[in-house]
Scaffold this active site. Structure first.
Site, PDB file in Angstrom:
ATOM      1  N   ASP A  26      -1.106  -4.345  -2.315  1.00  0.00           N
ATOM      2  CA  ASP A  26      -2.551  -4.286  -2.559  1.00  0.00           C
ATOM      3  C   ASP A  26      -2.780  -3.431  -3.806  1.00  0.00           C
ATOM      4  OD1 ASP A  26      -2.522  -5.525  -0.063  1.00  0.00           O
ATOM      5  OD2 ASP A  26      -4.202  -4.362   0.726  1.00  0.00           O
ATOM      6  N   LYS A  41      -9.652  -8.578  -2.684  1.00  0.00           N
ATOM      7  CA  LYS A  41      -9.964  -7.591  -1.642  1.00  0.00           C
ATOM      8  C   LYS A  41     -11.149  -6.746  -2.084  1.00  0.00           C
ATOM      9  CE  LYS A  41      -7.777  -3.508   0.509  1.00  0.00           C
ATOM     10  NZ  LYS A  41      -6.521  -2.737   0.653  1.00  0.00           N
ATOM     11  N   LYS A  54      -9.746 -10.440   1.553  1.00  0.00           N
ATOM     12  CA  LYS A  54      -9.516  -9.329   2.475  1.00  0.00           C
ATOM     13  C   LYS A  54     -10.706  -8.386   2.410  1.00  0.00           C
ATOM     14  CE  LYS A  54      -6.500  -5.372   3.466  1.00  0.00           C
ATOM     15  NZ  LYS A  54      -5.182  -4.721   3.221  1.00  0.00           N
TER      16      LYS A  54
END
Length: 220
Positions: free
Chosen positions: A89, A151, A180
Site C-alpha cells: 500500500d 485506496k 480499498k
C-alpha cells in the site's frame, strides 16, 4: 460472499509493540482475514508468524506522507517483498498531484508497480486532502500506472473514507481496478456503506468488531 476476505486487519501506529502485532496476527488467523497490514519494520516477523495460514502480509510504502522520493519508495517496496510482504500500500506524491505534475505522480506509482512484480499494489491518494477533480485524476493515474487498487486514506491526515469518495473512485476506475476504503471504518454499518459504494477491500483496526457485528446480524 466471504466478508472476512474484505478485511486488511490493520495496525500502523508508530508505537505498535510486538505484543500488539501478535494480537492482530492471532485475530487475523482466527477470522481468516485477507491480510494483516503492518509497518515495514514488522513485515518479516508477521510473515514468519503467518507462514502456516492463508492470511497475507500487507505493508505501507512512503507512509504516511507520500513525500519520499520515487527511488526511496521503490527500495522500500523491494525490501518489504524480500522480507515477505504480499501486498504493498503506497502513498502518492500528493503535492505533485496538486501542482498538476501528473507525469511525476504516475511515474512514482509505476516505479513501485514495477518493483512489486506481480504483488498486489494499492495506491493511497489521501482523499481528505483532495477535491472532487483531484480524486478523479488520482484515480485515473492509479489505473494508468497499472496498480491493482486505489485506496482512500492513510488514517493519518485527519480524515478517512467516505462512501461518496469510494463511489467516485469506483466510478472513475471501472471494473479493471478495485477500491480499498480505509480510515474510520469502525463497525458493521461503516463496512456495509463502503461495500455498497464499491469497495472490495476494507482497511481497519476494527476487523474483529466488524465480524462480530456480522455474526450478530440476522441478515448474514
Amino acid at each position: 460472499m466471504k466478508f472476512e476476505k474484505y478485511i486488511d486487519h490493520t495496525l500502523l501506529k508508530p508505537e505498535s509493540t510486538r505484543t500488539q502485532i501478535d494480537q492482530i496476527i492471532d485475530e487475523a488467523k482466527a477470522y481468516n482475514f485477507k491480510s494483516v497490514c503492518v509497518n515495514p519494520t514488522h513485515v518479516k516477523y508477521a510473515a514468519e508468524r503467518l507462514a502456516d495460514s492463508e492470511v497475507l502480509v500487507c505493508t505501507v510504502i512512503g507512509f504516511p506522507l507520500g513525500a519520499s522520493t520515487t527511488a526511496t519508495k521503490a527500495f522500500e517496496t523491494e525490501d518489504a517483498i524480500q522480507n515477505g510482504a504480499d501486498e504493498i500500500d503506497m502513498v502518492i506524491n500528493i503535492g505533485a498531484l496538486k501542482d498538476g505534475r501528473f507525469d511525476d505522480v504516475q511515474q512514482d506509482i509505476e516505479a513501485v508497480v514495477k518493483v512489486a512484480k506481480g504483488h498486489t499494489v494499492k495506491v493511497i491518494i489521501e482523499t481528505v486532502l483532495l477535491d472532487h477533480d483531484e480524486i478523479v485524476k488520482a484515480s485515473e493515474l492509479t489505473k494508468a500506472a497499472g496498480a491493482d487498487f486505489v485506496k482512500t486514506s492513510t488514517g493519518f491526515a485527519g480524515g478517512g473514507a467516505t462512501a461518496e469518495d469510494v463511489k467516485l473512485m469506483k466510478d472513475t476506475v471501472g471494473a479493471d481496478v478495485e477500491v480499498k476504503a480505509s480510515g474510520g471504518v469502525r463497525n458493521l454499518e461503516d463496512f456495509n456503506k463502503m461495500v455498497e459504494a464499491g469497495a472490495t477491500r476494507i482497511g481497519a483496526s476494527a476487523g474483529v468488531q466488524i465480524m462480530q457485528g456480522l455474526e450478530a446480524d440476522s441478515d448474514y
